[in-house]
Write an enzyme that holds these catalytic residues in place. Structure first.
Site, PDB file in Angstrom:
ATOM      1  N   ASN A  12       0.454  -1.133  -0.250  1.00 17.12           N
ATOM      2  CA  ASN A  12       0.148   0.172  -0.274  1.00 17.12           C
ATOM      3  C   ASN A  12       1.054   1.608  -0.112  1.00 17.12           C
ATOM      4  OD1 ASN A  12      -2.146  -1.617  -0.613  1.00 17.12           O
ATOM      5  ND2 ASN A  12      -2.174  -1.947   2.651  1.00 17.12           N
ATOM      6  N   ARG A  13       2.031   1.535   0.043  1.00 18.09           N
ATOM      7  CA  ARG A  13       3.257   2.399  -0.439  1.00 18.09           C
ATOM      8  C   ARG A  13       3.475   2.608   0.892  1.00 18.09           C
ATOM      9  NH1 ARG A  13       3.213  -0.371  -4.716  1.00 18.09           N
ATOM     10  NH2 ARG A  13       3.367   0.898  -7.008  1.00 18.09           N
ATOM     11  N   LEU A  14       3.001   2.263   2.270  1.00 17.52           N
ATOM     12  CA  LEU A  14       2.968   2.352   2.789  1.00 17.52           C
ATOM     13  C   LEU A  14       4.910   2.239   3.666  1.00 17.52           C
ATOM     14  CD1 LEU A  14      -0.100   2.691   4.977  1.00 17.52           C
ATOM     15  CD2 LEU A  14       1.235   4.255   4.112  1.00 17.52           C
TER      16      LEU A  14
END
Length: 238
Positions: free
Chosen positions: A215-217
């Site tokens: 989730n691009r975290l």
């Protein structure tokens, strides 16, 4: 996402609108999910070079990446105009990261005017990056000569044949220069170290370890040099 944590093709790229006779790929549609596991502060080594050694081993021995020592070297000239190129790392220790080049090249001219440099190790198949920011200084001639002797004979000749970054009339001229050198210094004969060729050691001021997450975290942990010679670690928002 595969359970071994590697980058996957779960979100495949789809063709975008055609720009010519055929369909074109749409970069905005190219997506991949990254690793499930990340990196925590408690797992970090005491120094960035020690942590780099761990990840470098992972890249070279565990993941078998092609040229894991390839790094993007970014410099800026005296007017602040940036340029980047891929160079091979040849040594690293607590004093810094070493690469070799022609001292008349664009990168070397930039570093003569502005020694601040950025190194990027783009280990994409592992969803990892290492970003080094530091100051570059020339290596000593003895160190340069010792490394030069380890290079293949053809690479030693190439260091003489190429006036790196300069405009040349043709490939034929370059090949002719190499052929003349090969005749002068045949295989088995020692090639002198070019006076215009040598190393740079980048002493790190900060080193960021970037681990792609879902989730691009992403995890971004950075070492920052302190005045007393120690390192502070901090987490950056993705």
């Amino acid at each position: 996402m595969r359970q071994d944590g590697r980058v996957t093709d779960a979100d495949a790229a789809s063709p975008g609108p055609g720009l010519g006779a055929g369909p074109a790929l749409d970069p905005a549609a190219m997506r991949k999910q990254y690793r499930v596991e990340g990196i925590a502060e408690a797992e970090l080594a005491a120094t960035p070079v020690a942590q780099f050694a761990r990840w470098f081993k992972d890249a070279a021995v565990e993941a078998h990446l092609f040229e894991p020592n390839a790094m993007v070297v970014s410099t800026a000239d005296a007017e602040g105009r940036p340029s980047s190129r891929t160079v091979l790392l040849k040594q690293f220790d607590e004093q810094g990261f070493v690469f070799y080049t022609n001292y008349d090249s664009r990168k070397a001219r930039d570093l003569a005017a502005n020694p601040h440099v950025s190194l990027l190790f783009p280990w994409h198949p592992m969803a990892r990056q290492v970003i080094v920011q530091g100051v570059a200084r020339r290596t000593g001639r003895d160190e340069t000569a010792a490394y030069f002797r380890t290079r293949p004979h053809g690479s030693q000749l190439g260091a003489w044949a190429s006036a790196q970054s300069s405009v040349i009339a043709s490939r034929d001229g370059l090949d002719a220069s190499y052929a003349e050198l090969a005749a002068r210094y045949p295989e088995g004969e020692q090639v002198p170290v070019p006076p215009h060729w040598g190393g740079f050691r980048v002493a790190p001021r900060s080193v960021e370890f970037w681990q792609g997450r879902m989730n691009r975290l992403h995890d971004r942990l950075r070492y920052v040099a302190q005045p007393d010679g120690t390192w502070r670690t901090e987490r950056l928002s993705p």
